[in-house]
Design a protein around this motif. Sequence first.
Motif, PDB file in Angstrom:
ATOM      1  N   LEU A 190       0.841  -1.197   0.000  1.00 14.34           N
ATOM      2  CA  LEU A 190       0.000   0.000   0.000  1.00 14.34           C
ATOM      3  C   LEU A 190       0.882   1.256   0.000  1.00 14.34           C
ATOM      4  N   ALA A 191       1.865   1.259   0.878  1.00  9.52           N
ATOM      5  CA  ALA A 191       2.759   2.415   0.987  1.00  9.52           C
ATOM      6  C   ALA A 191       3.573   2.597  -0.295  1.00  9.52           C
ATOM      7  N   LEU A 216       1.640   4.258  -2.949  1.00  6.21           N
ATOM      8  CA  LEU A 216       1.529   5.697  -2.723  1.00  6.21           C
ATOM      9  C   LEU A 216       2.804   6.426  -3.081  1.00  6.21           C
ATOM     10  N   ALA A 243       3.145   9.387  -5.717  1.00  6.20           N
ATOM     11  CA  ALA A 243       3.680  10.694  -5.339  1.00  6.20           C
ATOM     12  C   ALA A 243       4.615  11.250  -6.409  1.00  6.20           C
ATOM     13  N   ALA A 276      -1.827  16.685  -8.091  1.00  5.97           N
ATOM     14  CA  ALA A 276      -2.755  16.646  -6.952  1.00  5.97           C
ATOM     15  C   ALA A 276      -3.972  15.766  -7.240  1.00  5.97           C
ATOM     16  N   ILE A 285      -2.957  12.064  -6.835  1.00  7.64           N
ATOM     17  CA  ILE A 285      -2.790  11.743  -5.418  1.00  7.64           C
ATOM     18  C   ILE A 285      -4.149  11.637  -4.746  1.00  7.64           C
ATOM     19  N   ASP A 286      -4.983  12.598  -5.024  1.00  5.18           N
ATOM     20  CA  ASP A 286      -6.291  12.641  -4.408  1.00  5.18           C
ATOM     21  C   ASP A 286      -7.108  11.391  -4.761  1.00  5.18           C
ATOM     22  N   ALA A 344      -5.589   8.387  -2.827  1.00  4.83           N
ATOM     23  CA  ALA A 344      -5.881   8.455  -1.389  1.00  4.83           C
ATOM     24  C   ALA A 344      -7.339   8.086  -1.138  1.00  4.83           C
ATOM     25  N   LYS A 345      -8.214   8.655  -1.952  1.00  2.00           N
ATOM     26  CA  LYS A 345      -9.647   8.430  -1.772  1.00  2.00           C
ATOM     27  C   LYS A 345     -10.015   6.958  -2.003  1.00  2.00           C
ATOM     28  N   THR A 353      -8.125   4.350  -1.715  1.00  2.00           N
ATOM     29  CA  THR A 353      -7.567   3.524  -0.649  1.00  2.00           C
ATOM     30  C   THR A 353      -8.491   3.574   0.569  1.00  2.00           C
ATOM     31  N   GLU A 354      -8.974   4.769   0.862  1.00  6.35           N
ATOM     32  CA  GLU A 354      -9.914   4.939   1.976  1.00  6.35           C
ATOM     33  C   GLU A 354     -11.220   4.174   1.705  1.00  6.35           C
ATOM     34  N   SER A 414     -10.850   0.365   2.109  1.00  4.97           N
ATOM     35  CA  SER A 414     -10.839  -0.127   3.488  1.00  4.97           C
ATOM     36  C   SER A 414     -12.237  -0.025   4.090  1.00  4.97           C
TER      37      SER A 414
END
Lengths: 326, 326
Positions: B118-119, B122, B126, B131, B134-135, B138-139, B141-142, B145
């Motif tokens: 996962l890291a 990211l 990066a 942006a 990335i956004d 991030a979204k 991944t959230e 979960s």
Amino acid sequence: MSSLKERLLARVTNDLEAIEAALQDNLTPYLDLVSKTARHILFSGGKRLRPLLMVISARVCNYSGKNDKQFAVIFEYLHAATLLHDDLIDGAPVRRGKPVAHSIFGNSTAVLVGDFLLARALSIAAIAENARIIDTIAKVTEDMSQGEIQQMMNKGRMDITEKEYMQVIENKTAGLIKAACRIGALIADAPDKDIERLSAYGYYVGIAFQMTDDLLDYLADTWDLGKEVGADLKEGKLTLPVIYALKQADTAERNRMIEIISESDFSVADFQLLVDLLQSYGGLSYTRDRADEYVRMAKEELAGFEPSEALETLEMIADYALLRKI
Amino acid sequence: MSSLKERLLARVTNDLEAIEAALQDNLTPYLDLVSKTARHILFSGGKRLRPLLMVISARVCNYSGKNDKQFAVIFEYLHAATLLHDDLIDGAPVRRGKPVAHSIFGNSTAVLVGDFLLARALSIAAIAENARIIDTIAKVTEDMSQGEIQQMMNKGRMDITEKEYMQVIENKTAGLIKAACRIGALIADAPDKDIERLSAYGYYVGIAFQMTDDLLDYLADTWDLGKEVGADLKEGKLTLPVIYALKQADTAERNRMIEIISESDFSVADFQLLVDLLQSYGGLSYTRDRADEYVRMAKEELAGFEPSEALETLEMIADYALLRKI
């Protein structure tokens, strides 16, 4: 004369309250089980060291915006995510004196809420739309997982070197504290030299904190630590006090130490004997001296900044790293 | 006349090879245990649907850079990370016909290597310094979960609604496939309307894939699926074929179905009876029709683009979502 801890707390009370509020706010809209599990790990006596360091670092760099508490949440979420997964892996029964999350909510929940907190931290970081912030967070998340894996692979090994120990605590602990200070400087648009100074400060403070933590595991009068004394040893984790003493000891006493360490269910008397050997071979004082040295280096990094109340607070936090429970 | 699968594979062979190479390259410098565990989950017969969709989506938008394969890795890493954690949580013994990673490398390794992947995903994201990319990552991944947590909380519940089922598969599956197509368009600097079209295409394809997957769990002639038939049911997961049939059934047969479902160790005869009931109450055909509808909607989104070989490939992938194993 009040203690360092009291004086430090007095000057950061407002910041800590604002950080608590931001931690709560950022969990509100989520599934009940997520909030409950996250709250269990987030609101069980953590010191908020990481978010606090971010906020104060930003202030040292004259940050004047309103988003510092929001971003500070990232570091507590990342920290909590790793704690959820680590506790599961380590099989530790308690953290900060409370039952660990997976013993209450189950292993699956601990894994998934850890993933959620990690993702949530990244979503908040993404708001910054700042490539250096994103890059710092992505990198530290990667390093932390590598540190955990190294630590797991080292478990039970009696021949860990100080260098290997340093790699683990750099990745596992110091990296995140360094990132907190760095991002404080980044959100304040600080010049590069100040970003690097605060990064270095955070790194040194992080190392000093972890070394002190590892030392406390062998100090029998620290029952208020909220975890069992000797817990690292029970999990097969060799830390600096032991690594150093094993290297210094003669063959007979080294073998005696290894015998105690290898026995996961050692007696109180055996543990006391081990602590005495750590003491007599200098493992405790060496670790304390190393931590001292890192605190000194941390404070040196602050010398380049204009004096300010915030700068003094960073100095006090560095000192606190060393003194907190000893 | 060759099959859709053969024709599709023929046109994406070069892309798949480049994706394989990028997946390997991005793991090379890491700890041996990490590489081994990651390779076990990454190189055990995955179809590379997500990275492939990213690469082809970029091509549809006339991407001319060289970083598409590099970014495509993100989606397979994120996917593999969730598989590592899900298999652990579901207690499934096999994936794609092979023992699951945690049964070989241990639960702790599965948790930590999942975190690492996962890291790593990211960190690669990066690099884009974009942006919106990335956004999106991030979204998603959230959301993933959250989807996993919803699914876990739904386990064993007999009253799951179609709406709740849709929420889980949106978060768990469709979101990542949507993100892959979206980021393909983003790296190609496509106009917003094309980004939205490809996002919608990915979302619909993702839903169709998951519905087909859920359907396959009840089709007894799909032993080549690499997992046990009835596996979802054994894990207490109610999917659309069952949800629909339960709603349509009369009280007596609903109770009979619930009885079989509640028995985690159901017999072959009971399972066959259940499949017959799913069939007679339309659970199988309803699911197939819904998946069909999503494939149709996916292809509609492609209508706004200029014809191209890449666009045809996206159409074929949409069709494949439905046909692949039935």
